[in-house]
Design a protein around this motif. Structure first.
Motif, short mmCIF file in Angstrom:
data_model
loop_
_atom_site.label_atom_id
_atom_site.label_comp_id
_atom_site.label_asym_id
_atom_site.label_seq_id
_atom_site.Cartn_x
_atom_site.Cartn_y
_atom_site.Cartn_z
N GLY A 40 0.81 -1.20 0.00
CA GLY A 40 0.00 0.00 0.00
C GLY A 40 0.85 1.26 0.00
O GLY A 40 1.93 1.30 0.60
N ASP A 41 0.35 2.31 -0.69
CA ASP A 41 1.04 3.59 -0.70
C ASP A 41 0.02 4.72 -0.81
O ASP A 41 -1.18 4.50 -0.62
N GLN A 42 0.47 5.89 -1.16
CA GLN A 42 -0.38 7.07 -1.22
C GLN A 42 -1.51 6.92 -2.24
O GLN A 42 -2.54 7.57 -2.13
N ARG A 43 -1.30 6.07 -3.22
CA ARG A 43 -2.30 5.90 -4.28
C ARG A 43 -3.35 4.85 -3.98
O ARG A 43 -4.47 4.91 -4.50
N GLY A 44 -3.01 3.86 -3.14
CA GLY A 44 -3.99 2.82 -2.88
C GLY A 44 -3.44 1.70 -2.01
O GLY A 44 -2.26 1.68 -1.66
N VAL A 45 -4.32 0.75 -1.67
CA VAL A 45 -3.96 -0.34 -0.77
C VAL A 45 -4.86 -1.53 -1.09
O VAL A 45 -5.99 -1.36 -1.59
N SER A 46 -4.38 -2.73 -0.80
CA SER A 46 -5.21 -3.93 -0.97
C SER A 46 -6.19 -4.04 0.20
O SER A 46 -6.15 -3.25 1.15
N PHE A 47 -7.08 -5.01 0.12
CA PHE A 47 -8.06 -5.22 1.19
C PHE A 47 -8.35 -6.70 1.34
O PHE A 47 -8.02 -7.50 0.46
N SER A 48 -8.97 -7.06 2.46
CA SER A 48 -9.01 -8.47 2.87
C SER A 48 -10.23 -9.25 2.39
O SER A 48 -10.23 -10.47 2.47
N TYR A 49 -11.27 -8.58 1.89
CA TYR A 49 -12.52 -9.30 1.64
C TYR A 49 -13.07 -8.89 0.28
O TYR A 49 -13.79 -7.89 0.15
N LEU A 50 -12.75 -9.67 -0.76
CA LEU A 50 -13.15 -9.35 -2.12
C LEU A 50 -14.66 -9.28 -2.32
O LEU A 50 -15.15 -8.40 -3.06
N PRO A 51 -15.49 -10.16 -1.70
CA PRO A 51 -16.95 -10.06 -1.89
C PRO A 51 -17.54 -8.71 -1.46
O PRO A 51 -18.70 -8.43 -1.78
N MET A 52 -16.78 -7.89 -0.73
CA MET A 52 -17.25 -6.56 -0.35
C MET A 52 -17.72 -5.77 -1.56
O MET A 52 -18.68 -4.99 -1.50
#
Length: 482
Positions: free
Chosen positions: A106-118
């Motif tokens: 993750g950086d200033q532009r974006g980050v991953s997340f833990s729950y794709l069905p979201m």
């Protein structure tokens, strides 16, 4: 006249690094903890089992019956990590939640997340709340594996922070694979209560009960109310109340999704609904959070605890305050003092009689009649309830009173479960070991010898004509203490 003051509102304390030793547990018991919470968001089943063993040993040393609450983690929808540990977002910045990014990229532009069905729950214009609402993102576009956003409320954003949607509605199962595995290990812990996180329907409770039954566990199931869509739908909420043994007003995620202003009325409504349905209710989250690092609570925190007591909650809960805080014993004492202060107010001691309701059993009729009689006969200093299952003292505790309810039973599991009931003092009493005609006298002697009653008091007693039969309460007497 007995002058011993018994706090009616119960205290739930979360175990953590600051409180998991035998010595710390003993000091928390002395300070007034009634139920210990094991937080399954941290630690293994083996670690929790070792703590539970220490709790039971210390409870025996202190002559107390206390409950153990296993609080399952539930689905955790979080961002992943930033390579720099954290970033600073400003209003108007573009920011992307992108599942294609690496776990720590993750950086200033974006980050991953833990729950794709979201992503299936999101649409353009939604507002995402990160880090308990401290950061707000407006959804601009939803793709197959990512979502583009604009920052509307900026600030510092660290790794692994939670994601909520304003108004709720991010679909996720209440029981994750981790929760199911944890339930399979609960037999080694033997909790009295199991809390289910992020409940969205009565089916979630029924699923949990089926899994617990498969492990031959007879425990009370507590539904954590922390989704905005649950409190917005009366049918869903009533279904959850009907299927569970109690609820927790989990004000953290719920407050983020509905807003703190709305949370005030929701708390009062949930407590009232639970009591009307003969369900237990715990009020939780940030009740004395300043005491994580301060030896004294703020006045606002004292008022928060007191208001929950006046609303009629069975218990108030401490989380980080006792799990990782610097003053775990002091915070329990401060919470006990706040509860006692509120309980002196007439509102906390006045029954709201169920005059409009038809009773469904002799047991309920006796329970309700006992509270009414005790509150209107000034000589009565307490109510003794000989109980097998604990149902009669639970029913009594649904009505407000200033009098202690002494639950007398020879069933340790019943006594531990009653540790969460407002106004109920669980005490071991083996009625079947006495002759039938001596039971009442022996019970009075037991309470008097433990300084719970004094000569000249009157005791209201309920029991079944046949001792040792669950659900058989059908008698009520007023007895003098000699």
């Amino acid at each position: 006249m007995s002058t011993k003051v018994n706090r009616r509102t119960k205290i739930v304390a979360t175990i953590g690094p600051a409180s998991e030793s035998a010595d710390a547990i003993g000091r928390l018991l002395e300070a007034g903890v009634d139920v210990f919470r094991l937080n399954f968001s941290h630690g293994s089943v083996d670690q929790h089992a070792a703590v539970a063993d220490r709790i039971r040993k210390q409870s025996a040393v202190h002559g107390r019956y206390v409950g153990i609450l296993a609080d399952l983690q539930g689905p955790k929808i979080r961002i992943s990590s930033f390579s720099a540990g954290s970033i600073k977002l400003s209003v108007g910045d573009r920011f992307r939640l992108d599942s294609h990014l690496g776990e720590d990229d993750g950086d200033q532009r974006g980050v991953s997340f833990s729950y794709l069905p979201m992503l299936d729950s999101l649409e353009q214009g939604d507002v995402l709340l990160l880090d308990d609402g401290r950061i707000r993102l407006r959804v601009d576009d939803v793709e197959e594996a990512a979502v583009d956003c604009t920052v509307t409320v900026g600030g510092k954003l660290g790794s692994k922070k939670g994601i909520n949607r304003l108004g709720g509605g991010i679909a996720a199962p209440a029981l994750t694979e981790k929760d199911i595995d944890d339930i399979a290990g609960l037999g080694r812990i033997g909790p009295d209560y199991v809390a289910i996180s992020f409940v969205s329907s009565l089916e979630d409770i029924e699923h949990a009960k089926a899994l617990l039954a498969a492990q031959n566990l007879s425990v009370a199931v507590i539904a954590k109310i922390e989704r905005a869509e649950v409190v917005a739908d009366e049918d869903i909420l009533n279904g959850i109340l009907g299927a569970s043994d109690g609820v927790m007003v989990a004000r953290g995620d719920l407050g983020v999704e509905v807003g703190d202003a709305e949370l005030i009325g929701i708390q009062k409504d949930l407590i009232s609904r639970a009591r009307r349905r003969d369900r237990l209710v715990i009020t939780a989250t940030q009740m004395m959070e300043s005491m994580i690092s301060s030896s004294m609570p703020t006045r606002a925190e004292v008022f928060d605890v007191a208001n929950a007591v006046l609303d009629g909650t069975d218990a108030v809960m401490l989380s980080a305050e006792t799990a990782v805080g610097e003053y775990p014993v002091e915070v329990v004492k401060a919470m006990a003092d706040a509860a006692l202060g509120a309980e002196r107010h007439p509102v906390a001691r006045t029954s709201r009689y169920r005059l409009e309701r038809q009773f469904e059993s002799a047991q309920e009729t006796i329970a309700m009649s006992a509270i009414y009689a005790a509150n209107h006969y000034s000589n009565v200093r307490g109510i003794a309830c000989l109980t097998e299952s604990g149902t009669t003292p639970l029913l009594m505790s649904r009505l407000s009173s200033g009098l202690p309810i002494f639950a007398l039973s020879d069933k340790p599991s019943t006594l531990s479960k009653l540790s969460l009931c407002r106004g109920v003092i669980p005490l071991y009493f083996d009625a079947v070991s006495f002759e039938k005609e001596d039971i009442e006298l022996r019970a009075i002697e037991y309470l008097r010898d433990n300084d719970l009653l004094s000569k000249g008091d009157a005791l209201l007693m309920t029991r079944g004509e046949v001792v040792g039969t669950a659900g058989g309460t059908n008698m009520m007497k007023i007895l003098p203490v000699k």
